[in-house]
Motif scaffolding. Structure first.
Motif, short mmCIF file in Angstrom:
data_model
loop_
_atom_site.label_atom_id
_atom_site.label_comp_id
_atom_site.label_asym_id
_atom_site.label_seq_id
_atom_site.Cartn_x
_atom_site.Cartn_y
_atom_site.Cartn_z
N ASP A 212 136.36 -17.39 88.72
CA ASP A 212 137.46 -18.16 88.13
C ASP A 212 138.30 -17.32 87.19
O ASP A 212 138.93 -17.85 86.27
N ILE A 213 138.34 -16.00 87.42
CA ILE A 213 139.11 -15.14 86.54
C ILE A 213 140.60 -15.43 86.64
O ILE A 213 141.37 -15.13 85.72
N TYR A 214 141.01 -16.02 87.75
CA TYR A 214 142.43 -16.32 87.95
C TYR A 214 142.78 -17.75 87.55
O TYR A 214 143.88 -18.22 87.85
N ASN A 215 141.88 -18.43 86.89
CA ASN A 215 142.17 -19.77 86.38
C ASN A 215 143.25 -19.66 85.30
O ASN A 215 143.04 -19.03 84.27
N PRO A 216 144.43 -20.27 85.51
CA PRO A 216 145.54 -20.10 84.56
C PRO A 216 145.23 -20.61 83.16
O PRO A 216 145.87 -20.19 82.19
N ARG A 217 144.24 -21.50 83.04
CA ARG A 217 143.90 -22.00 81.71
C ARG A 217 143.19 -20.96 80.87
O ARG A 217 143.03 -21.14 79.66
N ARG A 218 142.76 -19.87 81.48
CA ARG A 218 142.10 -18.79 80.73
C ARG A 218 143.06 -17.65 80.41
O ARG A 218 142.64 -16.64 79.84
N HIS A 219 144.35 -17.79 80.76
CA HIS A 219 145.26 -16.66 80.69
C HIS A 219 146.16 -16.69 79.46
O HIS A 219 146.57 -17.76 78.99
N VAL A 220 146.47 -15.51 78.97
CA VAL A 220 147.51 -15.27 77.98
C VAL A 220 148.63 -14.53 78.70
O VAL A 220 148.39 -13.47 79.30
N VAL B 268 148.80 -10.12 88.46
CA VAL B 268 148.86 -11.17 89.48
C VAL B 268 150.11 -10.96 90.33
O VAL B 268 151.24 -11.08 89.82
N LEU B 269 149.95 -10.66 91.61
CA LEU B 269 151.07 -10.48 92.53
C LEU B 269 151.55 -11.82 93.05
O LEU B 269 150.76 -12.75 93.25
N ASN B 270 152.85 -11.93 93.25
CA ASN B 270 153.46 -13.16 93.77
C ASN B 270 153.49 -13.10 95.29
O ASN B 270 154.24 -12.30 95.87
N PRO B 271 152.67 -13.93 96.00
CA PRO B 271 152.66 -13.86 97.47
C PRO B 271 153.97 -14.30 98.10
O PRO B 271 154.27 -13.92 99.24
N GLU B 272 154.78 -15.09 97.37
CA GLU B 272 156.04 -15.55 97.92
C GLU B 272 157.14 -14.51 97.81
O GLU B 272 158.18 -14.65 98.48
N GLU C 264 140.69 -4.83 91.79
CA GLU C 264 140.07 -5.55 90.67
C GLU C 264 139.05 -4.70 89.93
O GLU C 264 138.82 -4.90 88.73
N LYS C 265 138.44 -3.74 90.61
CA LYS C 265 137.44 -2.90 89.96
C LYS C 265 138.05 -2.02 88.87
O LYS C 265 137.36 -1.63 87.92
N ASN C 266 139.33 -1.69 89.01
CA ASN C 266 140.00 -0.81 88.04
C ASN C 266 140.93 -1.56 87.10
O ASN C 266 141.69 -0.92 86.37
N LEU C 267 140.89 -2.89 87.13
CA LEU C 267 141.81 -3.66 86.28
C LEU C 267 141.63 -3.33 84.80
O LEU C 267 142.60 -3.30 84.05
#
Length: 368
Positions: free
Chosen positions: A4-12, A244-248, A281-284
């Motif tokens: 859940d690392i991409y859960n927007p509620r955890r993001h700044v 986070v890349l935008n797929p659109e 993700e390993k080098n983030l």
């Protein structure tokens, strides 16, 4: 990487000119029909501690699932409240070096000592009696003399000899400190005698005829009283970077290499055939978050930069008193003691309130 690392509620959010979503909104009543009250089992499920790098003097670990106030409490405790042993009292019998007594005493006090503080008690006051349970004694007796004349040959040209070649004890180092056991200390520290963690720290330089004679008393203390008692050289943390890349709106293939150079090495991968970009993700954690990508219009809307608010990457460098992997457990011990003190004081206050006859103005306070 957590699922859940991409859960927007955890993001700044990290933007070109500002930071967004700094405050955490996971508290009771903020989200309808959602219970965010304290739950120990849920906290245990979210809490993770993982060691990524460990050496003889430093450690890097992840602390995940806690609030920033808790992470910062550990950082401050590591710097200022984990006890160590350091030289506090210096008795100068003779000092004919060019360094003044007080300057030399200060330099010696900053030498880290490899001594387990758990064997010692705090010495409440400087006037209190020194015992083998609260004081370590070191001696420093060094005299510079001239070595017997010897031929120094350096190739074909005559060169000025180094001071170490013609003088004895021309450089006084921390390795010249000699431990003097007191009481039962010789038995307690038989397997690991107290000594400096680094014996090559230069304290002074002497020339023939100069000498230093001192007695040094080391006691237990904490870093908030003086930095010499701090067990760490550095204790820092940073939030996990997230790209986070935008797929659109994918990155144009012709700009793929330029896009990769906007980030730290290894963070962005490029498919050799399609030239499509992806995040490694390993080098983030290596990303510097310099926001270079926001300077180029061709990448507008292609990517978002974020940090994970409850994912802390700690870097701690030990001074040698504690093994690096023991520093966090020691800070947890200190925090538990502080919590126990507050709890005890609150219980006494509540007992006093409940034990006294409540007047009309104190009814609500007594009920609380």
């Amino acid at each position: 990487m957590q699922s859940d690392i991409y859960n927007p509620r955890r993001h700044v959010g990290v933007h070109a000119e500002y930071i967004s979503d700094v405050s955490n909104r996971d508290f009771p009543g903020h989200y309808p029909d959602e219970d965010n009250s304290w739950n120990l089992d849920l906290f245990r499920k979210k809490l993770h501690v993982k060691v990524n790098e460990l050496s003889q003097r430093s450690i890097q670990f992840d602390l995940v699932g806690v609030d920033a106030s808790i992470a910062n409490a550990f950082r401050r405790i590591l710097i200022a409240e984990v006890p160590t042993i350091a030289i506090e009292h210096v008795y100068v019998w003779n000092n004919t070096s060019v360094i003044q007594d007080e300057v030399l005493a200060h330099r010696i006090g900053l030498v880290p000592l490899n001594v387990d503080p758990s064997y010692f008690e705090f010495k409440p006051d400087a006037q209190d009696q020194a015992t083998d349970r609260n004081t370590l004694v070191f001696k420093l007796d060094v005299t510079c003399t001239r070595k017997p004349k010897t031929a120094i040959v350096r190739g074909t040209k005559k060169a000025e000899p180094e001071p170490e070649e013609i003088y004895n004890h021309s450089i006084v180092t921390s390795g010249d400190l000699t431990w003097e056991p007191q009481g039962e200390q010789s038995e307690v520290f038989a397997s690991k005698p107290p000594r400096p963690t680094n014996e090559n720290i230069v304290l002074a330089k002497l020339r023939p005829g100069q000498e230093i004679s001192m007695e040094l008393h080391a006691i237990k203390g904490v870093g908030k009283e003086h930095a010499k008692w701090s067990p760490v050289a550095t204790a820092t943390y940073r939030l996990l970077p997230l790209v986070v890349l935008n797929p659109e709106k994918p990155v144009p293939p012709q700009y793929a290499e330029k896009f990769r150079k906007c980030f730290s090495p290894g963070v962005i991968d490029i498919d050799p055939v399609t030239k499509a970009v992806s995040v490694n993700e390993k080098n983030l954690r290596n990303e510097s978050m310099n926001r270079e990508v926001f300077r180029h219009k061709e990448f507008e809307g292609c990517v978002e930069l974020k940090r994970v608010r409850d994912f802390f990457i700690f870097n701690v460098e030990s001074e040698g008193t504690y093994a690096p992997e023991k520093l966090l457990p020691e800070s947890i011990k200190v925090l538990r003691q502080k919590i126990a003190t507050i709890r005890s004081a609150a219980e006494r206050l509540l007992a006093e309130i409940e034990g006294e006859p409540a007047v009309q103005g104190d009814v609500e306070m007594a009920d609380a």
